[in-house]
Design an enzyme around this catalytic site. Structure first.
Site, PDB file in Angstrom:
ATOM      1  N   ASP A 132     -53.180 -39.371 -25.796  1.00 14.95           N
ATOM      2  CA  ASP A 132     -53.429 -38.922 -24.437  1.00 14.95           C
ATOM      3  C   ASP A 132     -54.645 -38.011 -24.423  1.00 14.95           C
ATOM      4  O   ASP A 132     -54.667 -36.979 -25.105  1.00 14.95           O
ATOM      5  CB  ASP A 132     -52.212 -38.194 -23.878  1.00 14.95           C
ATOM      6  CG  ASP A 132     -52.291 -38.014 -22.366  1.00 14.95           C
ATOM      7  OD1 ASP A 132     -52.818 -38.916 -21.694  1.00 14.95           O
ATOM      8  OD2 ASP A 132     -51.819 -36.986 -21.865  1.00 14.95           O
ATOM      9  N   PHE A 134     -57.880 -35.876 -22.230  1.00 16.27           N
ATOM     10  CA  PHE A 134     -57.970 -34.776 -21.253  1.00 16.27           C
ATOM     11  C   PHE A 134     -59.371 -34.858 -20.668  1.00 16.27           C
ATOM     12  O   PHE A 134     -60.201 -33.985 -20.865  1.00 16.27           O
ATOM     13  CB  PHE A 134     -57.728 -33.462 -22.014  1.00 16.27           C
ATOM     14  CG  PHE A 134     -57.599 -32.220 -21.173  1.00 16.27           C
ATOM     15  CD1 PHE A 134     -56.770 -32.169 -20.069  1.00 16.27           C
ATOM     16  CD2 PHE A 134     -58.283 -31.065 -21.534  1.00 16.27           C
ATOM     17  CE1 PHE A 134     -56.629 -31.006 -19.321  1.00 16.27           C
ATOM     18  CE2 PHE A 134     -58.153 -29.891 -20.802  1.00 16.27           C
ATOM     19  CZ  PHE A 134     -57.329 -29.863 -19.687  1.00 16.27           C
ATOM     20  N   HIS A 139     -59.676 -31.711 -13.370  1.00 15.78           N
ATOM     21  CA  HIS A 139     -58.333 -31.339 -13.833  1.00 15.78           C
ATOM     22  C   HIS A 139     -58.415 -30.211 -14.862  1.00 15.78           C
ATOM     23  O   HIS A 139     -57.649 -29.240 -14.798  1.00 15.78           O
ATOM     24  CB  HIS A 139     -57.637 -32.553 -14.434  1.00 15.78           C
ATOM     25  CG  HIS A 139     -56.292 -32.253 -15.019  1.00 15.78           C
ATOM     26  ND1 HIS A 139     -55.236 -31.803 -14.252  1.00 15.78           N
ATOM     27  CD2 HIS A 139     -55.824 -32.332 -16.298  1.00 15.78           C
ATOM     28  CE1 HIS A 139     -54.175 -31.618 -15.027  1.00 15.78           C
ATOM     29  NE2 HIS A 139     -54.511 -31.936 -16.268  1.00 15.78           N
ATOM     30  N   ARG A 148     -55.956 -19.318 -17.109  1.00 15.69           N
ATOM     31  CA  ARG A 148     -56.854 -18.379 -17.783  1.00 15.69           C
ATOM     32  C   ARG A 148     -57.782 -17.642 -16.827  1.00 15.69           C
ATOM     33  O   ARG A 148     -58.407 -16.655 -17.208  1.00 15.69           O
ATOM     34  CB  ARG A 148     -57.701 -19.106 -18.838  1.00 15.69           C
ATOM     35  CG  ARG A 148     -56.916 -19.617 -20.037  1.00 15.69           C
ATOM     36  CD  ARG A 148     -57.836 -20.155 -21.119  1.00 15.69           C
ATOM     37  NE  ARG A 148     -58.634 -21.272 -20.638  1.00 15.69           N
ATOM     38  CZ  ARG A 148     -58.222 -22.542 -20.648  1.00 15.69           C
ATOM     39  NH1 ARG A 148     -57.019 -22.843 -21.091  1.00 15.69           N
ATOM     40  NH2 ARG A 148     -59.000 -23.513 -20.196  1.00 15.69           N
ATOM     41  N   GLU A 205     -48.237 -36.932 -13.623  1.00 18.08           N
ATOM     42  CA  GLU A 205     -49.659 -36.847 -13.941  1.00 18.08           C
ATOM     43  C   GLU A 205     -50.280 -38.203 -13.634  1.00 18.08           C
ATOM     44  O   GLU A 205     -49.885 -39.224 -14.211  1.00 18.08           O
ATOM     45  CB  GLU A 205     -49.896 -36.461 -15.406  1.00 18.08           C
ATOM     46  CG  GLU A 205     -49.554 -35.007 -15.707  1.00 18.08           C
ATOM     47  CD  GLU A 205     -50.136 -34.536 -17.034  1.00 18.08           C
ATOM     48  OE1 GLU A 205     -50.484 -35.384 -17.871  1.00 18.08           O
ATOM     49  OE2 GLU A 205     -50.222 -33.311 -17.228  1.00 18.08           O
ATOM     50  N   GLU A 207     -52.602 -40.852 -14.136  1.00 22.38           N
ATOM     51  CA  GLU A 207     -53.466 -41.295 -15.227  1.00 22.38           C
ATOM     52  C   GLU A 207     -53.636 -42.811 -15.187  1.00 22.38           C
ATOM     53  O   GLU A 207     -52.920 -43.519 -14.485  1.00 22.38           O
ATOM     54  CB  GLU A 207     -52.883 -40.902 -16.600  1.00 22.38           C
ATOM     55  CG  GLU A 207     -52.646 -39.417 -16.786  1.00 22.38           C
ATOM     56  CD  GLU A 207     -52.445 -39.039 -18.248  1.00 22.38           C
ATOM     57  OE1 GLU A 207     -52.973 -39.770 -19.131  1.00 22.38           O
ATOM     58  OE2 GLU A 207     -51.774 -38.034 -18.514  1.00 22.38           O
ATOM     59  N   ASP A 239     -47.867 -39.949 -16.854  1.00 25.41           N
ATOM     60  CA  ASP A 239     -47.457 -39.209 -18.048  1.00 25.41           C
ATOM     61  C   ASP A 239     -46.698 -37.963 -17.586  1.00 25.41           C
ATOM     62  O   ASP A 239     -47.255 -36.874 -17.494  1.00 25.41           O
ATOM     63  CB  ASP A 239     -48.677 -38.839 -18.884  1.00 25.41           C
ATOM     64  CG  ASP A 239     -48.281 -38.370 -20.273  1.00 25.41           C
ATOM     65  OD1 ASP A 239     -47.195 -38.752 -20.745  1.00 25.41           O
ATOM     66  OD2 ASP A 239     -49.057 -37.626 -20.888  1.00 25.41           O
ATOM     67  N   ARG A 243     -43.672 -28.792 -17.027  1.00 27.19           N
ATOM     68  CA  ARG A 243     -44.672 -27.732 -17.151  1.00 27.19           C
ATOM     69  C   ARG A 243     -44.113 -26.461 -17.779  1.00 27.19           C
ATOM     70  O   ARG A 243     -44.823 -25.754 -18.517  1.00 27.19           O
ATOM     71  CB  ARG A 243     -45.258 -27.404 -15.775  1.00 27.19           C
ATOM     72  CG  ARG A 243     -45.929 -28.576 -15.083  1.00 27.19           C
ATOM     73  CD  ARG A 243     -47.143 -29.051 -15.828  1.00 27.19           C
ATOM     74  NE  ARG A 243     -47.838 -30.114 -15.101  1.00 27.19           N
ATOM     75  CZ  ARG A 243     -48.893 -30.761 -15.575  1.00 27.19           C
ATOM     76  NH1 ARG A 243     -49.364 -30.466 -16.779  1.00 27.19           N
ATOM     77  NH2 ARG A 243     -49.466 -31.718 -14.865  1.00 27.19           N
ATOM     78  N   GLN A 246     -43.612 -27.107 -21.536  1.00 27.46           N
ATOM     79  CA  GLN A 246     -44.920 -27.218 -22.168  1.00 27.46           C
ATOM     80  C   GLN A 246     -45.605 -25.856 -22.297  1.00 27.46           C
ATOM     81  O   GLN A 246     -46.216 -25.544 -23.329  1.00 27.46           O
ATOM     82  CB  GLN A 246     -45.799 -28.176 -21.363  1.00 27.46           C
ATOM     83  CG  GLN A 246     -47.166 -28.434 -21.968  1.00 27.46           C
ATOM     84  CD  GLN A 246     -47.985 -29.420 -21.144  1.00 27.46           C
ATOM     85  OE1 GLN A 246     -47.461 -30.087 -20.263  1.00 27.46           O
ATOM     86  NE2 GLN A 246     -49.268 -29.508 -21.425  1.00 27.46           N
ATOM     87  N   LYS A 259     -43.800 -33.257 -22.984  1.00 25.99           N
ATOM     88  CA  LYS A 259     -44.457 -34.514 -22.655  1.00 25.99           C
ATOM     89  C   LYS A 259     -43.740 -35.737 -23.224  1.00 25.99           C
ATOM     90  O   LYS A 259     -43.869 -36.836 -22.670  1.00 25.99           O
ATOM     91  CB  LYS A 259     -45.892 -34.510 -23.208  1.00 25.99           C
ATOM     92  CG  LYS A 259     -46.741 -33.370 -22.723  1.00 25.99           C
ATOM     93  CD  LYS A 259     -47.094 -33.493 -21.258  1.00 25.99           C
ATOM     94  CE  LYS A 259     -48.011 -34.666 -21.013  1.00 25.99           C
ATOM     95  NZ  LYS A 259     -48.396 -34.761 -19.582  1.00 25.99           N
ATOM     96  N   THR A 263     -43.062 -41.584 -20.439  1.00 23.53           N
ATOM     97  CA  THR A 263     -44.359 -41.979 -19.905  1.00 23.53           C
ATOM     98  C   THR A 263     -44.176 -43.362 -19.293  1.00 23.53           C
ATOM     99  O   THR A 263     -43.632 -44.253 -19.942  1.00 23.53           O
ATOM    100  CB  THR A 263     -45.434 -42.027 -21.008  1.00 23.53           C
ATOM    101  OG1 THR A 263     -45.577 -40.724 -21.587  1.00 23.53           O
ATOM    102  CG2 THR A 263     -46.776 -42.484 -20.464  1.00 23.53           C
ATOM    103  N   THR A 356     -54.917 -36.644 -16.810  1.00 25.16           N
ATOM    104  CA  THR A 356     -54.806 -36.581 -15.352  1.00 25.16           C
ATOM    105  C   THR A 356     -56.172 -36.750 -14.697  1.00 25.16           C
ATOM    106  O   THR A 356     -57.151 -36.110 -15.090  1.00 25.16           O
ATOM    107  CB  THR A 356     -54.195 -35.245 -14.939  1.00 25.16           C
ATOM    108  OG1 THR A 356     -52.923 -35.103 -15.555  1.00 25.16           O
ATOM    109  CG2 THR A 356     -54.026 -35.162 -13.431  1.00 25.16           C
ATOM    110  N   GLU A 370     -51.455 -28.771  -9.915  1.00 32.39           N
ATOM    111  CA  GLU A 370     -52.657 -28.421  -9.163  1.00 32.39           C
ATOM    112  C   GLU A 370     -52.385 -28.371  -7.665  1.00 32.39           C
ATOM    113  O   GLU A 370     -52.844 -27.458  -6.973  1.00 32.39           O
ATOM    114  CB  GLU A 370     -53.753 -29.451  -9.456  1.00 32.39           C
ATOM    115  CG  GLU A 370     -54.171 -29.495 -10.916  1.00 32.39           C
ATOM    116  CD  GLU A 370     -54.897 -30.787 -11.250  1.00 32.39           C
ATOM    117  OE1 GLU A 370     -56.129 -30.829 -11.086  1.00 32.39           O
ATOM    118  OE2 GLU A 370     -54.230 -31.755 -11.661  1.00 32.39           O
TER     119      GLU A 370
END
Length: 422
Positions: A132, A134, A139, A148, A205, A207, A239, A243, A246, A259, A263, A356, A370
């Protein structure tokens, strides 16, 4: 003159003669009717084992092959692009309104053309490995802002290489399969021990995933400009993500139980050849990628993507996001080339998820993380509202390319959340 099938295809169908996606179906069940390959055409599936047995695959690469008498597509994938093109050309010919071979053979039509609502689709490939990525900048930026802050939203390495992690192939399921709400640990509150129980932040997600064709030998990377020859086609992919699980587990090694519980992929693989008319330039990459990732042409595909949620107890589903495959920063071919640059050997049927796919606008975000900004906002779903998924919610993905008088689509990719096991 536009290519036209002798089979009537509705104007809004995802599966005209210009598409012909591949899948595996079962008809009738039991040992007398094992799963076998097909393509979708309108509201029908075309049984490729019957077409092959009738001698209509008469090209040099497929006439003597038993790839269409298998219970998955892996043997066909291994044959490579020349065989895929031969199959596509043959199928478009025999399905065209100008060719009599199938059109005028009533007994073969009855055997090979089956109504789609009478068959059961199964996983089209045996998936040995699943990675998978990113690869959506929007995203990545949104996730960074949430966790962050804007000062360090995207880590510097992200702009130099396609980030990925090794997923769990065994829990990849076909569209329509229920997803059991996972249990696991979550962040402790104060001085209490970590929370343990059903996930409180279950998410989708949005994808897509590339299906690997011919692999590469261990120790021999794939050149980025030849990587397309190692990609058979693309599927829709959800997927699912817990949250809270994770977030607690991901440092320092990344996703695990948050995760690996499920899927979901769509049943039909749309080939790169069918997508080629919808190719478009990928976003400009700054800084310029290192030479092994620098493509002669860096391209995406104009695939409109949509997510609907059908809330528990509701009859209607509601659009919660609209995105597009062309928002990906790192292309499918760059993802595959990077995957092999260290000598890693890919194999036919391996699955490479894009990560995503979010766009720049709020209404194009590809996850509830999001859309609800990690649960700080309510998302309207008709009479209901959601921050994350509740038991009984069904999530439905769709993908579509709009051509000149026809569509090339992926059908749907759906799954319903059912309560956690006691």
């Amino acid at each position: 003159m536009a290519l036209k099938s002798f089979i009537e295809v509705r104007p809004d169908s995802h599966f005209p003669i210009q598409n012909l996606p591949f899948g595996i179906f079962n008809h009738g069940g039991g040992a007398t009717s094992p799963p076998r390959p097909a393509v979708a055409i309108g509201d029908y599936v075309l049984d490729l084992s019957a077409i092959h047995s009738a001698g209509l695959f008469d090209g040099p690469l497929l006439s003597d092959s038993d790839c269409f008498h298998q219970s998955n597509l892996n043997k066909f994938l291994e044959l490579g692009r020349a065989a895929w093109k031969e199959a596509r050309a043959t199928l478009q010919k025999i399905l065209s309104s100008a060719d009599p071979a199938l059109q005028n053979n009533a007994s073969l039509r009855q055997k090979a053309l089956l109504p789609m609502d009478e068959v059961q689709m199964v996983l089209p490939i045996a998936i040995g490995d699943y990675t998978d990525f990113f690869s959506s900048m929007h995203h990545a930026k949104n996730c960074g802002n949430i966790f962050r802050g804007p000062e360090n939203a995207i880590n510097p390495n992200w702009f130099h290489l396609p980030i990925a992690y090794h997923g769990r192939a065994s829990s990849i399921v076909l569209s329509g399969t229920d997803i059991v709400r996972p249990r696991g640990q979550g962040h402790p509150t104060g001085h209490s021990p970590p929370y343990f129980g059903p996930s409180r932040k279950l998410d989708f997600e949005l994808e897509m995933a590339a299906v690997v064709g011919p692999g590469n030998e261990l120790g021999k990377p794939v050149d980025v400009n030849e990587a397309a020859d190692h990609i058979f086609g693309v599927v829709l992919m959800n997927d699912w993500s817990a949250r809270d699980i994770q977030a607690w587990e991901c440092l320092p090694l990344g996703p695990f139980l948050g995760k690996s519980f499920g899927t979901t992929i769509s049943p039909w693989i749309v080939t790169l050849d069918a997508l080629e008319p919808f190719a478009c330039d990928a976003p400009k990459q700054v800084p310029r990628p290192l030479p092994y990732l620098a493509e002669e042409r860096s391209k995406n595909y104009d695939i409109s993507l949509e997510v609907r949620i059908k809330p528990a107890g509701e009859e209607d589903s509601f659009i919660v996001t609209k995105s597009n495959f062309n928002h990906l920063y790192w292309t499918l071919t760059q993802q595959l080339a990077h995957h092999t640059i260290n000598g890693c050997n890919l194999r036919p049927g391996d699955l490479l998820g894009t990560g995503t796919i979010s766009g720049p606008e709020t209404e194009s975000y590809g996850s509830l993380l999001e859309l609800s900004w990690n649960g700080t906002k309510e998302l309207s779903c008709g009479k209901a509202s959601r921050k994350f998924l509740e038991d009984g919610d069904e999530v439905i993905f769709s993908g579509l390319c709009k051509g000149n008088g026809y569509n090339v689509g992926f059908g749907t990719c759906s799954g319903k959340i059912i309560p956690s096991l006691p």
